[in-house]
Design a protein around this motif. Structure first.
Motif, mmCIF file in Angstrom:
data_model
loop_
_atom_site.group_PDB
_atom_site.id
_atom_site.type_symbol
_atom_site.label_atom_id
_atom_site.label_comp_id
_atom_site.label_asym_id
_atom_site.label_seq_id
_atom_site.Cartn_x
_atom_site.Cartn_y
_atom_site.Cartn_z
ATOM 1 N N ILE A 1 -25.018 55.505 12.638
ATOM 2 C CA ILE A 1 -26.449 56.124 12.563
ATOM 3 C C ILE A 1 -26.964 54.474 11.632
ATOM 4 O O ILE A 1 -27.933 53.876 11.955
ATOM 5 C CB ILE A 1 -26.223 57.378 11.451
ATOM 6 N N GLU A 2 -25.572 53.793 10.701
ATOM 7 C CA GLU A 2 -26.527 52.759 10.285
ATOM 8 C C GLU A 2 -26.843 51.526 11.133
ATOM 9 O O GLU A 2 -27.912 51.221 11.184
ATOM 10 C CB GLU A 2 -25.669 52.399 9.210
ATOM 11 N N MET A 3 -26.710 51.913 12.156
ATOM 12 C CA MET A 3 -26.023 50.367 13.355
ATOM 13 C C MET A 3 -27.679 50.709 14.104
ATOM 14 O O MET A 3 -28.714 49.814 14.383
ATOM 15 C CB MET A 3 -25.169 50.406 14.249
ATOM 16 N N PHE A 4 -28.384 51.913 13.747
ATOM 17 C CA PHE A 4 -29.094 52.181 15.184
ATOM 18 C C PHE A 4 -29.660 52.500 14.026
ATOM 19 O O PHE A 4 -31.257 52.807 15.029
ATOM 20 C CB PHE A 4 -29.525 53.012 16.105
ATOM 21 N N THR A 5 -30.144 52.169 12.678
ATOM 22 C CA THR A 5 -31.245 52.918 11.739
ATOM 23 C C THR A 5 -32.046 51.329 11.060
ATOM 24 O O THR A 5 -31.440 51.438 10.649
ATOM 25 C CB THR A 5 -31.180 54.103 10.839
ATOM 26 N N ASP A 6 -33.496 51.759 11.556
ATOM 27 C CA ASP A 6 -34.110 49.987 11.145
ATOM 28 C C ASP A 6 -35.245 50.980 10.683
ATOM 29 O O ASP A 6 -35.998 50.821 11.659
ATOM 30 C CB ASP A 6 -34.137 49.032 12.068
ATOM 31 N N ARG A 7 -35.604 50.779 9.215
ATOM 32 C CA ARG A 7 -37.580 50.832 9.485
ATOM 33 C C ARG A 7 -38.179 49.668 10.255
ATOM 34 O O ARG A 7 -39.471 50.013 11.283
ATOM 35 C CB ARG A 7 -38.037 50.914 8.510
ATOM 36 N N ARG A 8 -38.317 48.600 9.984
ATOM 37 C CA ARG A 8 -38.619 47.196 11.141
ATOM 38 C C ARG A 8 -38.972 47.769 12.748
ATOM 39 O O ARG A 8 -40.073 47.711 13.141
ATOM 40 C CB ARG A 8 -37.876 46.044 10.910
ATOM 41 N N TRP A 47 -42.289 50.231 17.073
ATOM 42 C CA TRP A 47 -42.482 51.531 18.070
ATOM 43 C C TRP A 47 -43.806 52.432 17.524
ATOM 44 O O TRP A 47 -44.364 52.007 18.446
ATOM 45 C CB TRP A 47 -41.101 52.430 17.817
ATOM 46 N N GLU A 48 -44.107 51.997 15.908
ATOM 47 C CA GLU A 48 -45.649 53.010 15.996
ATOM 48 C C GLU A 48 -46.660 51.856 15.974
ATOM 49 O O GLU A 48 -47.614 52.294 16.584
ATOM 50 C CB GLU A 48 -45.691 52.729 14.181
ATOM 51 N N LEU A 49 -46.153 50.377 16.068
ATOM 52 C CA LEU A 49 -47.416 49.482 16.749
ATOM 53 C C LEU A 49 -47.179 49.240 18.125
ATOM 54 O O LEU A 49 -48.650 49.258 18.272
ATOM 55 C CB LEU A 49 -47.140 48.297 16.141
#
Length: 181
Positions: free
Chosen positions: A139-146, A151-153
């Motif tokens: 999960i940590e590998m594939f979780t990044d706020r940036r 995706w939001e942008l």
């Protein structure tokens, strides 16, 4: 800034294509996770050269992200790891989003007894400490706020409705898994 704002839709697409191409360089298009590259580069084919003020702000922020060396390295790391495939996480993301999001909203500490109850509800109380630690790492590998912000942008540029960020829930879940491993 003015130069970024004066780019044509095709020039913006080329910048995104270059970023994605670098992130996924050498990765077989048929590899697990490689299809994400298509979504990362997708802008409307009929995108106008002129951006709305909201899109111009999103484009400026997006180019800043793509220019950030640590962000590029992180996306590359995720792409390479995803392409290697291997054993996939043994969990359903829907309960994570539901239960961990509620825990974040309620201020439940991942290491608390209530945090353990939530983790047990998501992965099962019989999940071993080793499996929990492994899942936390995945999960940590594939979780990044940036990355989520990317995706939001892209959503703004593609005129898609905003979505509720899920990264805080997955960060909480990973921390709770580690705390109760």
């Amino acid at each position: 800034m003015a130069e970024l704002g004066s780019l044509t839709a095709r020039e913006r697409q080329l910048i995104i294509d270059e970023f994605v191409q670098q992130a996924f360089a050498g990765i077989d298009p048929g590899a697990p996770g490689a299809r994400i590259a298509q979504g990362m580069r997708q802008l409307p084919e009929d995108a106008p050269d002129e951006l709305t003020p909201e899109q111009a702000a999103a484009w400026a922020e997006l180019t800043g992200l793509m220019a950030d060396a640590s962000f590029r390295e992180r996306v590359r790391q995720m792409a390479v790891t995803g392409a290697q495939g291997g054993e996939q996480p043994a969990y359903d993301p829907a309960p994570v989003t539901e239960h961990a999001s509620a825990a974040v909203a309620a201020g439940v500490a991942p290491e608390s007894a209530q945090g353990k109850e939530i983790v047990d509800r998501i992965v099962g109380a019989d999940t071993s400490a080793a499996e929990r630690a492994k899942l936390a790492g995945q999960i940590e590998m594939f979780t990044d706020r940036r990355v989520e912000r990317y995706w939001e942008l892209m959503g703004v540029l593609n005129n898609r409705p905003p979505f509720t960020p899920s990264t805080p829930a997955f960060e909480w879940f990973a921390a709770a898994l580690r705390a109760h491993a």
